[in-house]
Design a protein around this motif. Structure first.
Motif, mmCIF file in Angstrom:
data_model
loop_
_atom_site.group_PDB
_atom_site.id
_atom_site.type_symbol
_atom_site.label_atom_id
_atom_site.label_comp_id
_atom_site.label_asym_id
_atom_site.label_seq_id
_atom_site.Cartn_x
_atom_site.Cartn_y
_atom_site.Cartn_z
ATOM 1 N N GLU A 47 0.803 -1.227 0.000
ATOM 2 C CA GLU A 47 0.000 0.000 0.000
ATOM 3 C C GLU A 47 0.836 1.276 0.000
ATOM 4 O O GLU A 47 0.598 2.196 -0.793
ATOM 5 C CB GLU A 47 -0.947 -0.010 1.210
ATOM 6 C CG GLU A 47 -1.950 1.136 1.216
ATOM 7 C CD GLU A 47 -2.905 1.106 0.035
ATOM 8 O OE1 GLU A 47 -3.341 2.193 -0.399
ATOM 9 O OE2 GLU A 47 -3.212 -0.001 -0.445
ATOM 10 N N ALA A 48 1.833 1.372 0.881
ATOM 11 C CA ALA A 48 2.637 2.603 0.948
ATOM 12 C C ALA A 48 3.412 2.811 -0.345
ATOM 13 O O ALA A 48 3.505 3.939 -0.853
ATOM 14 C CB ALA A 48 3.584 2.537 2.144
ATOM 15 N N GLU A 49 3.961 1.725 -0.876
ATOM 16 C CA GLU A 49 4.698 1.809 -2.132
ATOM 17 C C GLU A 49 3.751 2.160 -3.284
ATOM 18 O O GLU A 49 4.095 2.939 -4.177
ATOM 19 C CB GLU A 49 5.397 0.482 -2.394
ATOM 20 C CG GLU A 49 6.371 0.511 -3.561
ATOM 21 C CD GLU A 49 7.115 -0.806 -3.710
ATOM 22 O OE1 GLU A 49 7.637 -1.060 -4.805
ATOM 23 O OE2 GLU A 49 7.162 -1.577 -2.722
ATOM 24 N N ARG A 91 0.983 3.940 -3.155
ATOM 25 C CA ARG A 91 0.664 5.374 -3.104
ATOM 26 C C ARG A 91 1.815 6.209 -3.649
ATOM 27 O O ARG A 91 1.592 7.180 -4.379
ATOM 28 C CB ARG A 91 0.331 5.798 -1.674
ATOM 29 C CG ARG A 91 -0.995 5.256 -1.166
ATOM 30 C CD ARG A 91 -1.446 6.013 0.086
ATOM 31 N NE ARG A 91 -0.469 5.903 1.167
ATOM 32 C CZ ARG A 91 -0.495 4.954 2.085
ATOM 33 N NH1 ARG A 91 -1.431 4.017 2.049
ATOM 34 N NH2 ARG A 91 0.414 4.939 3.039
ATOM 35 N N ARG A 92 3.047 5.842 -3.292
ATOM 36 C CA ARG A 92 4.209 6.603 -3.759
ATOM 37 C C ARG A 92 4.349 6.509 -5.279
ATOM 38 O O ARG A 92 4.604 7.516 -5.955
ATOM 39 C CB ARG A 92 5.475 6.076 -3.073
ATOM 40 C CG ARG A 92 6.746 6.810 -3.489
ATOM 41 C CD ARG A 92 7.958 6.200 -2.807
ATOM 42 N NE ARG A 92 8.119 4.793 -3.096
ATOM 43 C CZ ARG A 92 8.589 4.319 -4.248
ATOM 44 N NH1 ARG A 92 8.938 5.145 -5.225
ATOM 45 N NH2 ARG A 92 8.721 3.019 -4.430
#
Length: 263
Positions: free
Chosen positions: A92-94, A96-97
């Motif tokens: 998820e964090a990757e 979004r980035r």
């Protein structure tokens, strides 16, 4: 800065889609679409309504999920499919980035009606990127000047014409400092006399070597500004050629019939 980009990085496609499939229920919308977009390239995606153009664009920044295939943005994998046919996305964090590398401009502007033009521009940089208000305002004011709308900074969207709203939407996307701009039929909701001001802004971005993928019905823009024209029909990308070659001979009968209808 351009001179800080290594030769290796420069050679990596900004967008790489391979064998992308997407269905809504029993209705297949994308049937194995593959496309590369290089750094600084403008690619126009054309084709009849319902051919999957907008869905493909939305898959590139995770507004839609794919069923199978591979999507990479600047060499980073957004989605991939394993040997068993299972499609998975980056964590998820990757995710979004990676998605923040692309700015999206929609057909219907999608401005926040309760915010002024300036507030529309500074909201995402402050909330998503953590940019200080002063820096976000300075960035927004520079972009409003770029699109010729400095005088409208304190207006609400309801006080703007359709062409002005779309230029604000472009400035808002640019406020996030994306590497890629995705345009989903940005002039199709506009009266003909307002289309020119939006296309003029897009031409200026192209001249500045912004990487752009543009779903459009504007054949003049595709012919004059795009480096590559890709034609989609019935969920397939059936022809992709340099713009001059495409308009001389698209190399596919369905594309020829489409051009004869449009030109």
């Amino acid at each position: 800065m351009p001179n800080s980009i290594s030769d290796t990085t420069r050679d990596v496609p900004m967008i790489e889609a391979r064998g992308v499939h997407k269905a809504f229920g029993a209705n297949p919308v994308l049937r194995g679409v593959s496309l590369q977009v290089r750094r600084g390239e403008v690619v126009a995606v054309i084709g009849p309504s319902g051919s999957g153009k907008s869905t493909f664009l939305r898959c590139l920044n995770h507004l839609e999920t794919i069923d199978s295939g591979h999507i990479a943005i600047e060499g980073e994998t957004l989605a991939s499919t394993d040997a068993q046919g299972r499609c998975s996305y980056a964590p998820e964090a990757e995710l979004r980035r990676i998605c923040r590398k692309s700015g999206m401009v929609f057909q219907h502007f999608n401005l926040f009606p309760h915010l002024t033009v300036l507030e529309n521009l500074i909201e995402a940089p402050m909330v998503v990127q953590g940019v200080a208000r002063g820096a976000a305002v300075a960035r927004a004011e520079a972009l409003l000047a770029k699109v010729g709308l400095s005088a409208k900074r304190d207006n609400y969207p309801e006080r703007l014409s359709g062409g002005q709203k779309q230029r604000v939407a472009i400035a808002r996307a640019l406020c996030m400092e994306p590497d890629i701009m995705l345009f989903d039929e940005p002039t199709s909701a506009l009266d003909p006399e307002l289309t020119g001001e939006v296309l003029r802004t897009m031409r200026e971005l192209a001249e500045e070597r912004m990487t752009m993928l543009v779903v459009t019905h504007e054949m003049g823009f595709a012919r004059e500004v795009a480096h590559t024209v890709a034609f989609m029909d019935q969920g397939e990308l059936v022809a992709a050629r340099p713009a001059a070659e495409f308009f001389a001979d698209p190399g596919h009968e369905r594309a020829r019939a489409f051009l004869q209808h449009m030109l």
